[in-house]
Design a protein around this motif. Structure first.
Motif, short mmCIF file in Angstrom:
data_model
loop_
_atom_site.label_atom_id
_atom_site.label_comp_id
_atom_site.label_asym_id
_atom_site.label_seq_id
_atom_site.Cartn_x
_atom_site.Cartn_y
_atom_site.Cartn_z
N VAL A 93 7.18 4.29 -9.60
CA VAL A 93 7.25 3.56 -8.34
C VAL A 93 7.07 2.07 -8.65
N THR A 98 6.27 3.57 -0.62
CA THR A 98 7.18 4.58 -1.15
C THR A 98 6.68 5.96 -0.77
N THR A 112 11.73 4.02 0.00
CA THR A 112 10.84 2.87 -0.10
C THR A 112 11.12 1.92 1.06
#
Length: 128
Positions: A93, A98, A112
């Motif tokens: 990430v 997210t 996201t």
């Protein structure tokens, strides 16, 4: 008397923090995530930062979906973007806000920066 007031304020703040964590899901731990995946249960990971305006916009949506009977068997785990950097990296990430959906231990989708209830609902449905 001042100490008593300080203690009361501290307790109220702790209750507020506990309530905000439970509203957004449970705090992520690797052991819990592994156990849920091993059992085949659906899991939604929310990579979150308290200072993030997009995360704050997602919070009421995710909180409502947690309470939705359609998602009663889905576990919601919140990863702290700032405090759990190793977990953030492990999930690949790059930014907060997210959402990652797992079913049977396999990633089914992610988004996201999404703050639309319909598309977040659709994403979480991939876990079912």
């Amino acid at each position: 008397m001042k100490i008593l007031k300080t203690l009361v304020v501290f307790i109220l703040l702790q209750v507020g923090v506990a309530a905000s964590v439970s509203a957004a899901g449970q705090h992520y731990t690797q052991a819990q995530f592994d156990a849920l995946n091993k059992s085949g249960k659906p899991v939604v990971i929310h990579v979150h930062a308290d200072w993030c305006p997009t995360c704050r916009a997602q919070d009421p949506i995710v909180s409502a979906l947690i309470k939705d009977p359609a998602f009663k068997n889905v576990s919601f785990l919140e990863v702290d973007f700032d405090a759990q950097k190793d977990v953030v990296k492990a999930f690949n990430v790059s930014q907060q806000s997210t959402l990652i959906v797992f079913k049977g231990g396999k990633e089914q989708g992610r988004s996201t920066g999404d703050t639309r209830k319909a598309s977040i609902d659709s994403l979480i449905n991939k876990a079912l």
